[in-house]
Enzyme design. Sequence first.
Site, PDB file in Angstrom:
ATOM      1  N   GLU A 204      -6.000   3.129   3.365  1.00 14.86           N
ATOM      2  CA  GLU A 204      -6.581   3.713   4.578  1.00 14.86           C
ATOM      3  C   GLU A 204      -7.980   4.272   4.332  1.00 14.86           C
ATOM      4  O   GLU A 204      -8.692   4.604   5.264  1.00 14.86           O
ATOM      5  CB  GLU A 204      -5.670   4.828   5.107  1.00 14.86           C
ATOM      6  CG  GLU A 204      -4.286   4.375   5.521  1.00 14.86           C
ATOM      7  CD  GLU A 204      -4.290   3.516   6.777  1.00 14.86           C
ATOM      8  OE1 GLU A 204      -5.355   3.396   7.411  1.00 14.86           O
ATOM      9  OE2 GLU A 204      -3.235   2.968   7.127  1.00 14.86           O
TER      10      GLU A 204
ATOM     11  N   ASP B 285       0.848  -1.191   0.000  1.00 11.02           N
ATOM     12  CA  ASP B 285       0.000   0.000   0.000  1.00 11.02           C
ATOM     13  C   ASP B 285       0.880   1.236   0.000  1.00 11.02           C
ATOM     14  O   ASP B 285       2.022   1.205   0.440  1.00 11.02           O
ATOM     15  CB  ASP B 285      -0.963  -0.003   1.188  1.00 11.02           C
ATOM     16  CG  ASP B 285      -0.371  -0.645   2.440  1.00 11.02           C
ATOM     17  OD1 ASP B 285       0.869  -0.754   2.535  1.00 11.02           O
ATOM     18  OD2 ASP B 285      -1.142  -1.042   3.313  1.00 11.02           O
TER      19      ASP B 285
END
EC number: 3.5.1.47
Length: 371
Positions: A127, A68
């Site tokens: 997120e 990520d």
Amino acid sequence: MLNEFIAIRRDLHQIPETGYKELKTQAYLLAYINKLPNKHLEVKKWRTGILVLVKGTKPKKTIGYRTDIDALPITEETGLPFESNHVGNMHACGHDLHMSIALGVLTHFASKPAKDNLLFVFQPAEEGPGGAKPIMESEEFAAWRPDTIYGLHIAPEYKVGEIAIKPGLLFANTSELFISFKGKGGHAAYPHLANDMVVAASAFVGQMQTIISRNIDPMDSAVITIGRIHGGEIQNVIAETAFLDGTIRTLSPETMEIVWTRLKQLAKGWEEAYQCEVEFHPGSDYYQVDNEPVETEEFIRFLKEHYPESYVPARSAMTGEDFGYFLSEIKGFMFWLGVDSEYSLHHAKLNPKEEAIPFAIDVLINFLESK
């Protein structure tokens, strides 16, 4: 001399960007990737993310590795010389380490390709609002869809050199919770002429906890946390509106459905009892990280043979990670990488030990070469 990938981590740490705004991050990653030997590489962009295929020498399958790339809207308080240049944003979840590790592994295989194809997925918006599911549904990913996929997440509670993993459920199902209450404001001296939404919202916070204690099997687990409450503007005016922001965590999709059903039922009762409007606003939902047993046990055997001091049996956690969407369709696993920090994930003072970066690169290169 500073390790190259630790230096990269420090560069990335200074330019944290939130979901789908990772323009500088993407540009930095592409600039590095484009300098690698490109004989075996193919590169595609997807929104603010990147997919890199390393063609194998005798490919029979494609092995995926996901990192990520986004950050959190948190003001950094580490005082580090390379702290965030983007005020209000911080790599407080370790994605800067995740990216540097992925680049280290990619660098090795760009020059020394493995037998099978390797797909490196630099995924945005982990997120929020959630990048895993959309990137999986993209044409770019479908063209190179891997047969297996792996990932890691830093863990402040484990020491550098430790890797924690287990077959089965590792991370929980998570759902963001945003609720608004709208009633009738008024003068603080005349509460009988108003419908106070601070009172309504406060009572709702307490009542929703009975969902966990009275609607969920005691042998199961679930959590509802309200992290932010806002209501009213002035101390002597009854609040017309109030807002609750929070999160739900469960160990199964079925339990998540029970929690949401009961929340909506409670909201209808609140509208009647407090003469107000209760509305749920969209948030991100993350599917559980459920490690495939065969792949996970293979990795554990590898650790026990080659890094015997590193393996730590993990426990299931209520942490959320949208890598679960990959594992819902593709076999693979995620593991915790120890970084030995006194501060937790999402803390403004999180300071992971950087020695974990070359260690993780070494483990992943050796594991992928053993496949």
